[in-house]
Design a protein around this motif. Structure first.
Motif, mmCIF file in Angstrom:
data_model
loop_
_atom_site.group_PDB
_atom_site.id
_atom_site.type_symbol
_atom_site.label_atom_id
_atom_site.label_comp_id
_atom_site.label_asym_id
_atom_site.label_seq_id
_atom_site.Cartn_x
_atom_site.Cartn_y
_atom_site.Cartn_z
ATOM 1 N N LEU A 1 0.842 -1.392 -0.079
ATOM 2 C CA LEU A 1 0.108 -0.159 -0.117
ATOM 3 C C LEU A 1 0.839 1.351 0.132
ATOM 4 C CD1 LEU A 1 -3.002 -0.901 2.255
ATOM 5 C CD2 LEU A 1 -2.901 -0.886 -0.332
ATOM 6 N N ARG A 2 2.072 1.222 0.624
ATOM 7 C CA ARG A 2 3.059 2.380 0.583
ATOM 8 C C ARG A 2 3.625 2.616 -0.930
ATOM 9 N NH1 ARG A 2 6.302 3.802 4.482
ATOM 10 N NH2 ARG A 2 6.469 1.537 5.130
ATOM 11 N N GLU A 3 3.669 1.359 -1.789
ATOM 12 C CA GLU A 3 4.014 1.645 -3.184
ATOM 13 C C GLU A 3 2.856 2.331 -3.867
ATOM 14 O OE1 GLU A 3 5.914 -1.101 -6.858
ATOM 15 O OE2 GLU A 3 5.450 -1.905 -4.881
ATOM 16 N N ARG A 4 1.750 1.606 -3.502
ATOM 17 C CA ARG A 4 0.389 1.881 -4.334
ATOM 18 C C ARG A 4 0.287 3.694 -4.266
ATOM 19 N NH1 ARG A 4 -4.442 -0.377 -6.551
ATOM 20 N NH2 ARG A 4 -3.520 -2.429 -5.893
ATOM 21 N N THR A 5 0.303 3.874 -2.846
ATOM 22 C CA THR A 5 0.046 5.327 -2.724
ATOM 23 C C THR A 5 1.207 6.180 -3.293
ATOM 24 O OG1 THR A 5 -0.813 4.794 -0.374
ATOM 25 C CG2 THR A 5 -0.118 6.973 -0.563
ATOM 26 N N HIS A 6 2.421 5.913 -3.131
ATOM 27 C CA HIS A 6 3.426 6.631 -3.933
ATOM 28 C C HIS A 6 3.172 6.672 -5.478
ATOM 29 C CE1 HIS A 6 6.538 6.362 -0.548
ATOM 30 N NE2 HIS A 6 5.421 6.830 -0.090
ATOM 31 N N GLU A 7 2.898 5.593 -5.893
ATOM 32 C CA GLU A 7 2.447 5.616 -7.457
ATOM 33 C C GLU A 7 1.292 6.673 -7.887
ATOM 34 O OE1 GLU A 7 1.645 1.443 -8.300
ATOM 35 O OE2 GLU A 7 3.592 0.981 -8.741
ATOM 36 N N LEU A 8 0.254 6.683 -6.733
ATOM 37 C CA LEU A 8 -0.841 7.592 -7.169
ATOM 38 C C LEU A 8 -0.414 8.904 -6.925
ATOM 39 C CD1 LEU A 8 -3.779 5.154 -5.229
ATOM 40 C CD2 LEU A 8 -3.656 6.181 -7.643
ATOM 41 N N LEU A 9 0.285 9.176 -5.999
ATOM 42 C CA LEU A 9 0.762 10.631 -5.536
ATOM 43 C C LEU A 9 1.664 10.837 -6.863
ATOM 44 C CD1 LEU A 9 1.817 10.136 -1.992
ATOM 45 C CD2 LEU A 9 -0.142 11.862 -2.883
ATOM 46 N N ASP A 10 2.570 10.252 -7.236
ATOM 47 C CA ASP A 10 3.201 10.794 -8.559
ATOM 48 C C ASP A 10 2.592 10.917 -9.768
ATOM 49 O OD1 ASP A 10 5.774 10.495 -7.555
ATOM 50 O OD2 ASP A 10 6.189 8.542 -7.711
ATOM 51 N N ALA A 11 1.535 10.033 -10.016
ATOM 52 C CA ALA A 11 0.736 10.429 -11.224
ATOM 53 C C ALA A 11 -0.369 11.589 -10.996
ATOM 54 C CB ALA A 11 -0.334 9.155 -11.283
ATOM 55 N N ALA A 12 -0.660 11.889 -9.721
ATOM 56 C CA ALA A 12 -1.601 12.935 -9.567
ATOM 57 C C ALA A 12 -0.975 14.308 -9.677
ATOM 58 C CB ALA A 12 -2.274 12.611 -8.123
ATOM 59 N N TYR A 13 0.401 14.147 -8.859
ATOM 60 C CA TYR A 13 1.186 15.527 -9.068
ATOM 61 C C TYR A 13 1.429 15.673 -10.703
ATOM 62 C CZ TYR A 13 4.577 19.040 -8.263
ATOM 63 O OH TYR A 13 5.382 20.186 -8.286
ATOM 64 N N ALA A 14 1.755 14.621 -11.387
ATOM 65 C CA ALA A 14 2.321 14.974 -12.646
ATOM 66 C C ALA A 14 1.018 15.430 -13.539
ATOM 67 C CB ALA A 14 2.830 13.547 -13.448
ATOM 68 N N GLN A 15 -0.147 15.230 -13.216
ATOM 69 C CA GLN A 15 -1.058 15.668 -13.833
ATOM 70 C C GLN A 15 -1.975 16.980 -13.219
ATOM 71 O OE1 GLN A 15 -3.765 12.001 -15.446
ATOM 72 N NE2 GLN A 15 -2.225 11.180 -13.930
ATOM 73 N N GLY A 16 -1.113 17.668 -12.549
ATOM 74 C CA GLY A 16 -1.668 18.855 -11.858
ATOM 75 C C GLY A 16 -2.408 18.928 -10.554
ATOM 76 N N VAL A 17 -2.488 17.690 -9.979
ATOM 77 C CA VAL A 17 -3.135 17.687 -8.476
ATOM 78 C C VAL A 17 -2.225 18.232 -7.547
ATOM 79 C CG1 VAL A 17 -4.067 16.212 -6.692
ATOM 80 C CG2 VAL A 17 -4.647 15.678 -9.270
ATOM 81 N N ARG A 18 -2.859 19.185 -6.754
ATOM 82 C CA ARG A 18 -1.794 19.807 -5.748
ATOM 83 C C ARG A 18 -2.250 19.759 -4.331
ATOM 84 N NH1 ARG A 18 1.008 19.204 -9.394
ATOM 85 N NH2 ARG A 18 2.333 20.612 -10.732
#
Length: 323
Positions: A46-63
């Motif tokens: 779940l740590r890895e999943r969370t980090h993947e989601l955070l990376d993708a969200a940030y790359a797509q403009g989520v702040r």
């Protein structure tokens, strides 16, 4: 206010945030969770999943990123991600106190969280949050205020929250239950030395549960930033569970039911940040399409007909199993 940073963001997705309720712990009440997470729900997975989601969200403009003490290890996962990426100064971080996670990393615990809005719980959880997030924390919210919550009348607690606000932390609250509107209006009356205490409100609002809308508009008019949670109604508005009217509109615009459901909220003038509760990268990408959806008045009217009596909505939500 940290949310002023979002006001200057130029990406269409700046008004969509990422909530970590679904990925910070192995058990939650979202429909389809077994399919979304699979069998491996270890801390590392779940740590890895969370980090993947955070990376993708940030790359797509989520702040904006939203966590809570009761979301298992969400604060820890977020803190690790931020530490590994020290240059992300434009991320706005919010968390919540008032519930203690008690499931012990299990999906079948008798109790997953225990609520307490007392000053002692605030002090304990504030220290726990501070140890993980430190000065990266922008917003600290009271978790799930209801009209009978002692957090609305506890002067000692108000003084401590005002002290935190004076030190630069934004203080807010979230709401739950069929009387959200009453809780919001009561919180707007809370003052310390004649000044309003709360600067943000986070409430459940979606196509099925719209009862907080007028009170959220009042909060916005009073200067609070409004955050919206559970825009997908814990999966009830996602395919394959979505009502026929929502599926029909999604077909018309050739996007997912989730994008339509979140777009319906984003069109509200009082909605500052609408949270995605995505548990997979595919869900996140589909959720973010909401920023480009332009619903016409006929479609909005058809979706408005989906609203339920709030008591019925919250009764059904209370029956959703942790899994």
């Amino acid at each position: 206010m940290p949310f002023a940073r979002l006001a200057h963001a130029t990406t269409p997705t700046c008004h969509i945030g990422l909530g970590l309720a679904a990925v910070g712990r192995p058990g939650y009440i979202n429909l389809g969770r077994d399919r979304d997470l699979g069998e491996d729900r270890s801390v590392d997975a779940l740590r890895e999943r969370t980090h993947e989601l955070l990376d993708a969200a940030y790359a797509q403009g989520v702040r904006y990123i939203d966590a809570a003490r009761s979301y298992g290890r969400s604060e820890e996962f977020l803190a690790d991600w931020l530490s590994a990426r020290p240059g992300l100064d434009d991320v706005v971080v919010g968390s919540k106190w008032g519930y203690t996670y008690t499931a012990g990393w299990s999906t079948d615990a008798e109790k997953h969280e225990v609520k307490d809005h007392g000053a002692a719980t605030y002090e304990r959880q504030r220290a726990e949050t501070d140890a993980l997030l430190g000065d990266r924390l922008d917003l600290y919210q009271i978790h799930s205020v209801t009209p009978d919550s002692p957090a609305l009348t506890d002067k000692e607690l108000h003084a401590r929250l005002a002290e935190a606000a004076a030190g630069g932390l934004t203080v807010g609250f979230s709401t739950s239950g069929p009387a959200q509107a009453d809780a919001i209006r009561a919180a707007l009356e809370v003052t310390v030395d004649g000044e309003p205490l709360f600067r943000t409100v986070q409430s459940t609002y979606n196509a099925l549960e719209t009862s907080a809308g007028p009170a959220l508009a009042e909060a916005h008019d009073a200067g609070l930033t409004v955050l919206v949670k559970e825009g997908m109604a814990n999966g009830r508005l996602a395919a394959p569970h979505a009502p026929e009217a929502l599926r029909a509109v999604a077909e018309e615009i050739s996007l997912g039911c989730d994008a339509v459901a979140l777009a319906l909220i984003l069109r509200e003038p009082w909605a500052g940040v609408v949270l995605s509760g995505a548990a997979t990268l595919t869900q996140l990408a589909s959720n973010l399409h909401a920023a480009a959806v332009d619903l016409d008045e006929g479609q909005v009217a058809r979706l408005a007909a989906l609203a339920e009596d709030p008591r019925a909505y919250w009764e059904r939500r209370g029956q959703l199993p942790w899994h």
